[in-house]
Design an enzyme around this catalytic site. Structure first.
Site, PDB file in Angstrom:
ATOM      1  N   GLU A 326       2.928 -16.907   0.105  1.00  0.00           N
ATOM      2  CA  GLU A 326       1.512 -17.134  -0.195  1.00  0.00           C
ATOM      3  C   GLU A 326       1.308 -18.301  -1.160  1.00  0.00           C
ATOM      4  O   GLU A 326       0.256 -18.920  -1.177  1.00  0.00           O
ATOM      5  CB  GLU A 326       0.886 -15.862  -0.780  1.00  0.00           C
ATOM      6  CG  GLU A 326      -0.305 -15.411   0.028  1.00  0.00           C
ATOM      7  CD  GLU A 326      -1.008 -14.169  -0.504  1.00  0.00           C
ATOM      8  OE1 GLU A 326      -0.756 -13.771  -1.659  1.00  0.00           O
ATOM      9  OE2 GLU A 326      -1.811 -13.602   0.233  1.00  0.00           O
ATOM     10  N   HIS A 347      24.100  -5.398  10.614  1.00  0.00           N
ATOM     11  CA  HIS A 347      24.175  -4.782  11.938  1.00  0.00           C
ATOM     12  C   HIS A 347      22.890  -4.978  12.731  1.00  0.00           C
ATOM     13  O   HIS A 347      22.707  -4.354  13.778  1.00  0.00           O
ATOM     14  CB  HIS A 347      24.508  -3.298  11.793  1.00  0.00           C
ATOM     15  CG  HIS A 347      25.870  -3.089  11.201  1.00  0.00           C
ATOM     16  ND1 HIS A 347      26.972  -2.728  11.942  1.00  0.00           N
ATOM     17  CD2 HIS A 347      26.305  -3.262   9.929  1.00  0.00           C
ATOM     18  CE1 HIS A 347      28.025  -2.662  11.145  1.00  0.00           C
ATOM     19  NE2 HIS A 347      27.655  -2.988   9.911  1.00  0.00           N
ATOM     20  N   LYS A 462     -10.279 -12.617   6.763  1.00  0.00           N
ATOM     21  CA  LYS A 462     -11.210 -11.669   6.141  1.00  0.00           C
ATOM     22  C   LYS A 462     -12.609 -11.863   6.700  1.00  0.00           C
ATOM     23  O   LYS A 462     -13.297 -10.899   7.036  1.00  0.00           O
ATOM     24  CB  LYS A 462     -11.235 -11.869   4.616  1.00  0.00           C
ATOM     25  CG  LYS A 462      -9.961 -11.436   3.915  1.00  0.00           C
ATOM     26  CD  LYS A 462     -10.143 -11.531   2.409  1.00  0.00           C
ATOM     27  CE  LYS A 462      -8.840 -11.356   1.679  1.00  0.00           C
ATOM     28  NZ  LYS A 462      -8.906 -11.700   0.268  1.00  0.00           N
TER      29      LYS A 462
HETATM   30  O1  PA5 Z   1      -1.408 -12.886  -4.432  1.00  0.00           O
HETATM   31  C1  PA5 Z   1      -2.564 -12.610  -4.255  1.00  0.00           C
HETATM   32  O2  PA5 Z   1      -3.473 -13.122  -4.916  1.00  0.00           O
HETATM   33  C2  PA5 Z   1      -2.949 -11.606  -3.202  1.00  0.00           C
HETATM   34  O3  PA5 Z   1      -1.816 -11.082  -2.594  1.00  0.00           O
HETATM   35  C3  PA5 Z   1      -3.757 -10.487  -3.825  1.00  0.00           C
HETATM   36  O4  PA5 Z   1      -2.982  -9.842  -4.796  1.00  0.00           O
HETATM   37  C4  PA5 Z   1      -4.218  -9.482  -2.782  1.00  0.00           C
HETATM   38  O5  PA5 Z   1      -4.958 -10.135  -1.791  1.00  0.00           O
HETATM   39  C5  PA5 Z   1      -5.070  -8.389  -3.422  1.00  0.00           C
HETATM   40  O6  PA5 Z   1      -6.182  -8.930  -4.048  1.00  0.00           O
HETATM   41  P1  PA5 Z   1      -7.046  -8.099  -5.040  1.00  0.00           P
HETATM   42  O7  PA5 Z   1      -6.201  -7.749  -6.209  1.00  0.00           O
HETATM   43  O8  PA5 Z   1      -8.175  -8.979  -5.411  1.00  0.00           O
HETATM   44  O9  PA5 Z   1      -7.496  -6.860  -4.319  1.00  0.00           O
END
Ligand code: PA5
Length: 471
Positions: A326, A347, A462
């Site tokens: 990410e 495996h 989203k």
């Molecule tokens: O790294 C990130 O920012 C995301 O993985 C968020 O942690 C995830 O989308 C959850 O977001 P939030 O804490 O706003 O619910």
């Protein structure tokens, strides 16, 4: 002092790896980037004057461990950490389980810590064997009907004893934005179930048994107010979700499990100190990034395999997959992280890793000492399995042979490896590991000239999902 060690010798080879000069060529840039991360970014963050290319600048994770420990030193009761300890040390008298609701960066670190530091059968142990620490379950990380229904059912069943505490559970709901669909829907459902289960006592107990971790405003923050939650913990400003494991996001669940959170933060502080002061050639973070980055650039190793040689680190590997994917998978760059758990996955995946497309580097995470005494293969009168020749060997002996044997085999087929050695799995080494890989990710993001913070690409699904829901 850090206790992790890094051995990158398996990546140095004139045929398939990199050379010392490839690494040395990065030194000047890395030193500049270190100053940029530790000094320039801090000034920008504090002043709020952040250039467009660096926005968002979620750099606070870099100094958060020191900040948290200092805050606790100054105010043992009122600081964030002090309040976490107060809740963790008192709530276990009232409950036997906790449902941690959160997704992505808002739960993966906590789960990694639980798997690394607790008994793998923690949730199956008796209350006494758990030292009255709660069982812990993770949800709100999907919209999987049967997974949620089963956990709701499991929580309703309670523990195996007759005490009131064993019939009750708490909810820790974690969302920085406070509006993430998966977590919000789960919270609504789990809150309703908890409220129904508490019956006439819900008015009194719900404010204690629902513990939100969220930003300073938003839907979850408002909901917490309407429930009257006694404690609301914060995802600090300037700390992005996947960089938040050492904030309340990870520390609260860890404290509820009775893990040593001070050592966790001290481990991170030690890694910060090491990154800040160690010379390039001894700097574990810089060397780890340099080797991996040059392998991707020079040898096209676009898949970065984290081979964990213990089941206890599987979720840690997944935490890292999320962190790297990410953060640095942007603008058409960034390697693909992949966790394998060995020897298990030898495996299932190893054939491809050994002889498939030669696009991978294998970073081994090796734990040196085990918590339990070594299990011996054992002599048997039924030697049909043919194991008596290794009867005196232990599982660690077999594991070490597998690690060495796999590295040798990979090198023979021209595939580079590195070893990150963890002396033992505890909160101190986990603190080092978390901080090391978060710093490494930002350092590499900066070399790639992308902003490792933020995740603009996640927004599209989203909004599409909301459209399909008729919103
Ligand atoms: O790294 C990130 O920012 C995301 O993985 C968020 O942690 C995830 O989308 C959850 O977001 P939030 O804490 O706003 O619910």
């Amino acid at each position: 002092m850090i206790s992790l060690r890094f051995d990158s010798s398996g990546s140095f080879d004139s045929e398939y790896g990199i050379s010392e000069s490839d690494i040395v060529s990065l030194e000047a840039d890395f030193r500049k980037l270190r100053t940029e991360m530790l000094e320039t970014d801090r000034v920008m963050y504090d002043s709020g004057e952040i250039p467009r290319a660096k926005n968002p600048l979620d750099a606070r994770f870099l100094w958060l461990p020191e900040e948290t420990l200092e805050g606790y030193e100054k105010d043992r009761e009122g600081s964030e950490l002090g309040r976490i300890f107060k809740v963790a040390n008192s709530i276990h008298d009232e409950i036997d389980a906790v449902a941690v609701l959160g997704i992505g960066g808002s739960y993966m670190g906590a789960r990694a810590m639980m798997e690394a530091c607790c008994d793998p059968y923690h949730n199956e142990l008796s209350r006494g064997a758990r030292g009255s620490k709660p069982r812990m379950y993770f949800e709100g990380n999907n919209v999987d009907n049967d997974a949620s229904a089963s956990l709701l059912h499991r929580l309703t069943l309670g523990g195996s004893g007759d005490t009131l505490a064993e019939k009750r559970h708490a909810i820790v709901v974690i969302s920085k934005s406070g509006g993430t669909m998966e977590t919000a829907v789960a919270f609504r459902q789990f809150l309703q179930a908890l409220e129904d289960g508490l019956g006439s006592e819900s008015k009194e107990l719900l404010p204690r048994l629902v513990i939100p971790v969220t930003g300073a405003s938003g839907k979850l923050f408002d909901l917490a107010g309407s429930i009257g939650c006694q404690e609301v913990f914060s995802v600090p400003e300037g700390v992005g979700g996947r960089f938040s494991v050492l904030s309340s996001v990870g520390v609260l669940p860890a404290a509820l499990l009775g893990l040593d959170c001070i050592r966790l933060l001290e481990g991170a502080v030690a890694m910060n100190e090491h990154f800040r002061t160690a010379p390039f050639e001894e700097n574990l973070v810089m060397q780890y990034v340099a080797v991996n980055h040059q392998l991707s650039k020079i040898r096209n190793k676009t898949i970065r395999v984290m081979s964990v040689w213990t089941k206890a680190l599987e979720s840690f590997g997944l935490w890292h997959d999320q962190l790297l994917a990410e953060s640095n998978g942007k603008s058409g760059v960034g390697v693909t992280p992949l966790t394998t758990v060995n020897t298990r996955d030898l495996h299932s995946r190893h054939q491809q890793h050994q002889q498939g497309l030669n696009d991978k580097v294998f970073n081994n995470l090796v734990v040196e000492s085990y918590r339990h005494d070594s299990l011996v293969v054992g002599q048997s009168a039924r030697n049909q399995d043919g194991l008596n020749d290794i009867a005196g060997k232990t599982l660690p002996d077999i594991m070490n042979a597998a690690i060495q044997g796999t590295n040798d085999a990979l090198h023979a087929d021209g595939r580079p490896t590195t070893d990150l050695i963890i002396p033992q799995l505890d909160t101190y080494t986990m603190g080092q590991l978390f901080q090391m890989l978060m710093i490494a990710t930002v350092l590499e993001g900066r070399i790639l000239k992308i902003n490792p913070y933020g995740q603009p690409g996640v927004e599209q699904y989203k909004s599409n999902m909301n459209r399909y829901l008729g919103r």
